[in-house]
Design a protein around this motif. Structure first.
Motif, mmCIF file in Angstrom:
data_model
loop_
_atom_site.group_PDB
_atom_site.id
_atom_site.type_symbol
_atom_site.label_atom_id
_atom_site.label_comp_id
_atom_site.label_asym_id
_atom_site.label_seq_id
_atom_site.Cartn_x
_atom_site.Cartn_y
_atom_site.Cartn_z
ATOM 1 N N GLU A 147 0.830 -1.198 0.000
ATOM 2 C CA GLU A 147 0.000 0.000 0.000
ATOM 3 C C GLU A 147 0.872 1.258 0.000
ATOM 4 O OE1 GLU A 147 -3.547 2.101 2.563
ATOM 5 O OE2 GLU A 147 -1.956 1.056 3.635
ATOM 6 N N TYR A 148 1.898 1.271 0.836
ATOM 7 C CA TYR A 148 2.789 2.430 0.925
ATOM 8 C C TYR A 148 3.499 2.665 -0.406
ATOM 9 C CZ TYR A 148 6.231 5.726 2.684
ATOM 10 O OH TYR A 148 7.003 6.843 2.867
ATOM 11 N N VAL A 149 4.025 1.601 -1.018
ATOM 12 C CA VAL A 149 4.758 1.729 -2.278
ATOM 13 C C VAL A 149 3.835 2.206 -3.397
ATOM 14 C CG1 VAL A 149 5.982 0.418 -4.056
ATOM 15 C CG2 VAL A 149 6.592 0.120 -1.661
ATOM 16 N N VAL A 150 2.633 1.668 -3.465
ATOM 17 C CA VAL A 150 1.684 2.103 -4.508
ATOM 18 C C VAL A 150 1.345 3.578 -4.326
ATOM 19 C CG1 VAL A 150 -0.694 1.832 -5.336
ATOM 20 C CG2 VAL A 150 0.752 -0.175 -4.995
ATOM 21 N N LYS A 151 1.095 4.001 -3.092
ATOM 22 C CA LYS A 151 0.802 5.416 -2.849
ATOM 23 C C LYS A 151 2.003 6.287 -3.214
ATOM 24 C CE LYS A 151 -0.550 5.284 1.449
ATOM 25 N NZ LYS A 151 -1.125 5.604 2.764
ATOM 26 N N LEU A 152 3.211 5.829 -2.887
ATOM 27 C CA LEU A 152 4.424 6.582 -3.207
ATOM 28 C C LEU A 152 4.616 6.692 -4.715
ATOM 29 C CD1 LEU A 152 6.990 7.978 -2.142
ATOM 30 C CD2 LEU A 152 8.106 5.756 -2.191
ATOM 31 N N LEU A 153 4.354 5.616 -5.442
ATOM 32 C CA LEU A 153 4.504 5.638 -6.898
ATOM 33 C C LEU A 153 3.441 6.497 -7.577
ATOM 34 C CD1 LEU A 153 5.414 1.911 -7.603
ATOM 35 C CD2 LEU A 153 6.946 3.890 -7.642
ATOM 36 N N CYS A 154 2.265 6.590 -6.980
ATOM 37 C CA CYS A 154 1.164 7.359 -7.586
ATOM 38 C C CYS A 154 1.184 8.837 -7.217
ATOM 39 C CB CYS A 154 -0.178 6.768 -7.170
ATOM 40 S SG CYS A 154 -0.499 5.156 -7.885
ATOM 41 N N CYS A 155 1.800 9.187 -6.104
ATOM 42 C CA CYS A 155 1.696 10.566 -5.609
ATOM 43 C C CYS A 155 2.238 11.629 -6.568
ATOM 44 C CB CYS A 155 2.304 10.696 -4.220
ATOM 45 S SG CYS A 155 4.089 10.635 -4.164
ATOM 46 N N PRO A 156 3.255 11.372 -7.427
ATOM 47 C CA PRO A 156 3.676 12.438 -8.345
ATOM 48 C C PRO A 156 2.602 12.826 -9.364
ATOM 49 C CG PRO A 156 5.359 10.740 -8.235
ATOM 50 C CD PRO A 156 4.164 10.223 -7.508
ATOM 51 N N PHE A 157 1.632 11.954 -9.583
ATOM 52 C CA PHE A 157 0.638 12.183 -10.615
ATOM 53 C C PHE A 157 -0.713 12.652 -10.080
ATOM 54 C CE2 PHE A 157 3.521 8.696 -11.706
ATOM 55 C CZ PHE A 157 4.213 9.314 -12.726
ATOM 56 N N VAL A 158 -0.845 12.757 -8.753
ATOM 57 C CA VAL A 158 -2.112 13.173 -8.146
ATOM 58 C C VAL A 158 -2.046 14.667 -7.870
ATOM 59 C CG1 VAL A 158 -3.626 12.887 -6.154
ATOM 60 C CG2 VAL A 158 -2.446 10.911 -7.112
ATOM 61 N N VAL A 177 5.847 14.415 -4.192
ATOM 62 C CA VAL A 177 6.488 13.293 -3.493
ATOM 63 C C VAL A 177 6.955 13.738 -2.113
ATOM 64 C CG1 VAL A 177 8.492 11.749 -3.501
ATOM 65 C CG2 VAL A 177 7.160 12.063 -5.593
ATOM 66 N N MET A 178 7.574 14.905 -2.031
ATOM 67 C CA MET A 178 8.045 15.400 -0.737
ATOM 68 C C MET A 178 6.884 15.638 0.219
ATOM 69 S SD MET A 178 11.127 15.109 -1.201
ATOM 70 C CE MET A 178 11.911 15.806 0.184
ATOM 71 N N ARG A 179 5.775 16.170 -0.293
ATOM 72 C CA ARG A 179 4.601 16.376 0.557
ATOM 73 C C ARG A 179 4.063 15.033 1.056
ATOM 74 N NH1 ARG A 179 -0.289 20.355 -0.921
ATOM 75 N NH2 ARG A 179 1.190 21.872 -0.146
ATOM 76 N N PHE A 180 4.110 14.015 0.193
ATOM 77 C CA PHE A 180 3.664 12.682 0.598
ATOM 78 C C PHE A 180 4.592 12.096 1.657
ATOM 79 C CE2 PHE A 180 4.162 8.103 0.218
ATOM 80 C CZ PHE A 180 2.876 7.670 0.453
ATOM 81 N N VAL A 181 5.894 12.118 1.386
ATOM 82 C CA VAL A 181 6.868 11.485 2.288
ATOM 83 C C VAL A 181 6.836 12.131 3.667
ATOM 84 C CG1 VAL A 181 9.347 11.162 2.686
ATOM 85 C CG2 VAL A 181 8.364 10.647 0.451
ATOM 86 N N PHE A 182 6.675 13.452 3.724
ATOM 87 C CA PHE A 182 6.715 14.136 5.008
ATOM 88 C C PHE A 182 5.327 14.386 5.607
ATOM 89 C CE2 PHE A 182 10.842 15.295 3.137
ATOM 90 C CZ PHE A 182 11.638 14.735 4.115
ATOM 91 N N GLY A 183 4.302 13.810 5.016
ATOM 92 C CA GLY A 183 2.960 13.888 5.600
ATOM 93 C C GLY A 183 2.901 13.042 6.870
ATOM 94 N N PRO A 184 2.253 13.527 7.927
ATOM 95 C CA PRO A 184 2.236 12.811 9.207
ATOM 96 C C PRO A 184 1.729 11.371 9.106
ATOM 97 C CG PRO A 184 1.291 15.001 9.466
ATOM 98 C CD PRO A 184 1.538 14.796 8.006
ATOM 99 N N ALA A 185 0.668 11.137 8.375
ATOM 100 C CA ALA A 185 0.132 9.774 8.261
ATOM 101 C C ALA A 185 1.108 8.858 7.534
ATOM 102 C CB ALA A 185 -1.209 9.795 7.538
ATOM 103 N N ASN A 186 1.801 9.393 6.542
ATOM 104 C CA ASN A 186 2.744 8.578 5.785
ATOM 105 C C ASN A 186 4.024 8.307 6.570
ATOM 106 O OD1 ASN A 186 0.967 8.506 3.562
ATOM 107 N ND2 ASN A 186 1.606 10.569 3.054
#
Length: 135
Positions: free
Chosen positions: A61-72, A107-116
């Motif tokens: 789940e984490y990897v899929v979200k990480l791979l998709c986040c640049p396109f969202v 990607v940076m916003r995803f990686v440093f998001g509290p839930a992530n």
């Protein structure tokens, strides 16, 4: 959507199952072996196979979200931006002129998001143990 609902229910069961396993693992070894079915058990510790499966699900789940986040385009969900577009102001503002984030910023916003960060902290110790055990 229906698929999103089923996915949320599935993930909730995985989370609850993993938490229940953690509680059962705190019991003495003999009690834990009585409670956990042999199919979910492992040679290392009580419930190892089920715990490994849960970590694989969380990791995927984490990897899929990480791979998709640049396109969202998460900026489209920014309430301040949407309100500024919905409520007329004295200065007209074009939706296309609003700040859009680039792929690296997303990607940076995803990686440093509290839930992530919590997600990463929850799966990282298991992976470190597995990798260190194979060295």
């Amino acid at each position: 959507s229906r698929l999103a609902s089923w996915y949320s229910i599935f993930m909730m069961f995985v989370i609850v199952g993993n938490l229940a396993l953690i509680v059962v693992q705190s019991f003495p070894e003999s009690t834990c072996r009585d409670v956990i079915p042999a199919a979910l058990d492992g040679i290392h510790e009580c419930g190892f196979a089920f715990q490994a499966w849960c970590i694989m699900v969380f990791s995927a789940e984490y990897v899929v979200k990480l791979l998709c986040c640049p396109f969202v385009r998460i900026e489209l969900f920014d309430q301040e931006l949407l309100l500024s577009q919905a409520i007329p102001s004295s200065e007209p503002r074009n939706f296309a002129e609003s700040e859009t984030l680039g792929p690296l910023q997303r990607v940076m916003r995803f990686v440093f998001g509290p839930a992530n960060i919590i997600d990463l902290i929850s799966i990282l110790p298991w992976w470190i143990t597995v990798v260190a055990g194979t060295l």
